[in-house]
Write an enzyme that holds these catalytic residues in place. Structure first.
Site, PDB file in Angstrom:
ATOM      1  N   CYS A 152      -8.517  -7.091   1.256  1.00 29.21           N
ATOM      2  CA  CYS A 152      -9.159  -6.679   2.502  1.00 29.21           C
ATOM      3  C   CYS A 152     -10.294  -5.695   2.229  1.00 29.21           C
ATOM      4  O   CYS A 152     -10.152  -4.787   1.410  1.00 29.21           O
ATOM      5  CB  CYS A 152      -8.138  -6.043   3.431  1.00 29.21           C
ATOM      6  SG  CYS A 152      -6.977  -7.228   4.147  1.00 29.21           S
ATOM      7  N   LEU A 167      -2.093  -6.511 -12.035  1.00 31.03           N
ATOM      8  CA  LEU A 167      -2.562  -5.788 -13.217  1.00 31.03           C
ATOM      9  C   LEU A 167      -2.839  -6.729 -14.392  1.00 31.03           C
ATOM     10  O   LEU A 167      -2.434  -6.479 -15.518  1.00 31.03           O
ATOM     11  CB  LEU A 167      -1.573  -4.698 -13.611  1.00 31.03           C
ATOM     12  CG  LEU A 167      -1.555  -3.472 -12.690  1.00 31.03           C
ATOM     13  CD1 LEU A 167      -0.592  -2.419 -13.215  1.00 31.03           C
ATOM     14  CD2 LEU A 167      -2.945  -2.873 -12.537  1.00 31.03           C
ATOM     15  N   GLY A 216      -7.602  -9.057  -9.195  1.00 33.86           N
ATOM     16  CA  GLY A 216      -7.996  -8.308  -8.014  1.00 33.86           C
ATOM     17  C   GLY A 216      -8.891  -7.138  -8.335  1.00 33.86           C
ATOM     18  O   GLY A 216     -10.116  -7.241  -8.337  1.00 33.86           O
ATOM     19  N   ARG A 217      -8.282  -6.017  -8.663  1.00 38.72           N
ATOM     20  CA  ARG A 217      -9.079  -4.803  -8.911  1.00 38.72           C
ATOM     21  C   ARG A 217     -10.060  -4.995 -10.059  1.00 38.72           C
ATOM     22  O   ARG A 217     -11.145  -4.396 -10.058  1.00 38.72           O
ATOM     23  CB  ARG A 217      -8.136  -3.628  -9.184  1.00 38.72           C
ATOM     24  CG  ARG A 217      -7.372  -3.164  -7.953  1.00 38.72           C
ATOM     25  CD  ARG A 217      -6.270  -2.189  -8.295  1.00 38.72           C
ATOM     26  NE  ARG A 217      -5.590  -1.672  -7.121  1.00 38.72           N
ATOM     27  CZ  ARG A 217      -4.642  -2.313  -6.447  1.00 38.72           C
ATOM     28  NH1 ARG A 217      -4.262  -3.522  -6.836  1.00 38.72           N
ATOM     29  NH2 ARG A 217      -4.073  -1.766  -5.387  1.00 38.72           N
ATOM     30  N   ALA A 269      -7.317 -11.444   3.733  1.00 41.97           N
ATOM     31  CA  ALA A 269      -6.444 -11.743   4.870  1.00 41.97           C
ATOM     32  C   ALA A 269      -7.268 -11.801   6.151  1.00 41.97           C
ATOM     33  O   ALA A 269      -7.876 -10.810   6.569  1.00 41.97           O
ATOM     34  CB  ALA A 269      -5.354 -10.684   4.982  1.00 41.97           C
ATOM     35  N   TYR A 280       3.951  -8.362   5.840  1.00 38.44           N
ATOM     36  CA  TYR A 280       3.298  -8.757   7.080  1.00 38.44           C
ATOM     37  C   TYR A 280       4.186  -9.796   7.779  1.00 38.44           C
ATOM     38  O   TYR A 280       5.294 -10.079   7.327  1.00 38.44           O
ATOM     39  CB  TYR A 280       1.878  -9.218   6.796  1.00 38.44           C
ATOM     40  CG  TYR A 280       1.047  -8.113   6.168  1.00 38.44           C
ATOM     41  CD1 TYR A 280       0.863  -6.909   6.840  1.00 38.44           C
ATOM     42  CD2 TYR A 280       0.518  -8.242   4.896  1.00 38.44           C
ATOM     43  CE1 TYR A 280       0.150  -5.865   6.260  1.00 38.44           C
ATOM     44  CE2 TYR A 280      -0.189  -7.207   4.303  1.00 38.44           C
ATOM     45  CZ  TYR A 280      -0.378  -6.021   4.994  1.00 38.44           C
ATOM     46  OH  TYR A 280      -1.067  -4.981   4.419  1.00 38.44           O
ATOM     47  N   ARG A 327       1.196 -17.505  -0.110  1.00 40.84           N
ATOM     48  CA  ARG A 327       1.406 -16.270  -0.865  1.00 40.84           C
ATOM     49  C   ARG A 327       2.753 -15.666  -0.491  1.00 40.84           C
ATOM     50  O   ARG A 327       3.072 -15.514   0.694  1.00 40.84           O
ATOM     51  CB  ARG A 327       0.301 -15.250  -0.616  1.00 40.84           C
ATOM     52  CG  ARG A 327       0.440 -14.047  -1.570  1.00 40.84           C
ATOM     53  CD  ARG A 327      -0.781 -13.177  -1.622  1.00 40.84           C
ATOM     54  NE  ARG A 327      -1.098 -12.844  -3.008  1.00 40.84           N
ATOM     55  CZ  ARG A 327      -1.905 -11.854  -3.364  1.00 40.84           C
ATOM     56  NH1 ARG A 327      -2.499 -11.116  -2.461  1.00 40.84           N
ATOM     57  NH2 ARG A 327      -2.161 -11.622  -4.630  1.00 40.84           N
TER      58      ARG A 327
END
Length: 359
Positions: free
Chosen positions: A25, A306, A328-329, A62, A186, A234
């Protein structure tokens, strides 16, 4: 050839490599007005950079199936045609770079109506564009979150329809893959876990009842999503609770059922549904959950968590622990990670003509 840079085919879609971007997000959409929930210049620049960097598949963050389904007032949505038109600009560019555009469809449930993380992420009320969240049961996420309104059966059916409508709009917007968000505490994840689902009707109690809502959403989306296009799901493979939570055993069982209902790939994450739990975070800490699903079922899987190092990512795919990796990161830090990895591994990643002088 590097395993990480072998093309991957699901149904009639071929992804050029196994370096994929998970939903993250951005909390950057307008919270009110005609552009509410629509992607803007920030979203275009964000996704375009990772496509130009050689990422094989990008799952847009999302994206809410209804206004009250947003995690924050600043989230993306796909409940109207204005949003569809804004998404087309992004999907066209991703396709032009050889990247497969995917979208995650979700509903925030009891964790909805929160502020942006860099503003603290606390629940917000009507004075800050917020609303009353919904959930399977009147059980708050933690002491700082409000007690959600328990969904009626009619309310559940309405949300199932909203997922189907969102999938139709996603197709119209140019997306090639739809992913249903059933993770991180969620709404769908809340129904799956006995930690958050205290219902006594057909949607609560037994495992079969708790997965009912998720499977109804899958069926509704699969009905409108073309047969030649893949559908992802997911999941949080575990709540990281010692008792009364969703478990890795549940995930393996559920994966087999999702396959039977037309899901093509399980995007395996963990956690997010229970506050205050201890999670043993470390490099690749969620990969074993993906590997177990792949080993014990026929479901294709993508691993996340990670994954940062080129050799690490290559081994995950080469060893058969997952069919693809989701960075991701690391992709936030380095939009061209895929191109750099291809150079290191002797693989092939897309390079825009304008950037060829850099290779």
């Amino acid at each position: 050839m590097s395993a990480l840079f072998e093309p991957y085919t699901l149904r009639d879609l071929t992804v050029p490599n196994r370096v994929w971007m998970p939903p993250m997000c951005q909390y950057s959409a307008a919270p009110e007005g005609p552009g509410t929930g629509a992607p803007n210049d920030w979203h275009f620049a964000h996704y375009a950079a990772r496509a130009a960097g050689g990422t094989g598949l990008i799952i847009v963050e999302a994206t809410a199936v209804s206004p009250e389904g947003r995690i924050s007032p600043y989230d993306l949505g796909i409940w109207n045609d204005t949003q569809v038109e804004a998404f087309r600009r992004i999907t066209r560019f991703l396709v032009s770079q050889g990247t497969v555009p995917a979208i995650q469809l979700g509903h925030g449930g009891r964790k909805a109506s929160t502020d942006r993380p860099w503003k603290g992420g606390a629940p917000v009320g009507p004075d800050a564009y917020g609303w009353q969240p919904l959930g399977p049961s009147p059980v708050a996420f933690d002491e700082n979150h409000p007690v959600p309104t328990e969904l009626t059966v009619d309310g559940i059916k309405e949300i199932v329809g909203q997922f189907a409508d969102a999938a139709r709009r996603a197709l119209d917007a140019g997306f090639e893959v739809a992913e249903i968000h059933g993770a991180h505490g969620y709404l769908i994840s809340e129904f799956l876990s006995p930690h958050s689902n205290r219902r006594t009707d057909a949607y609560g109690g037994s495992y079969e009842n708790r997965v009912r809502f998720a499977l109804e959403v899958v069926d509704a989306v699969r009905e409108v999503w073309p047969d030649d296009k893949p559908l992802f799901f997911r999941v949080s493979a575990t709540d990281w609770l010692e008792e009364n939570g969703w478990t890795a055993d549940d995930t393996v069982r559920f994966a087999a059922e999702l396959t039977a209902h037309g899901v093509d790939l399980l995007d395996v994450s963990t956690g997010g549904n229970a506050s205050g739990v201890r999670i043993p975070v470390g490099p690749g800490y969620q990969v074993p959950f993906a590997a177990r699903v792949k080993d014990e079922t026929s479901m294709a899987v993508a691993a996340v968590g990670l994954i940062t190092d080129v050799e690490q990512a290559e081994k995950i795919v080469a060893n058969g622990e997952a069919d693809a990796v989701l960075l991701g990161r690391e992709l936030l830090r380095n939009p061209s990670w895929a191109r750099h990895a291809a150079r290191e591994l002797g693989g092939d990643a897309h390079v825009p003509d304008q950037y060829h002088r850099s290779v």
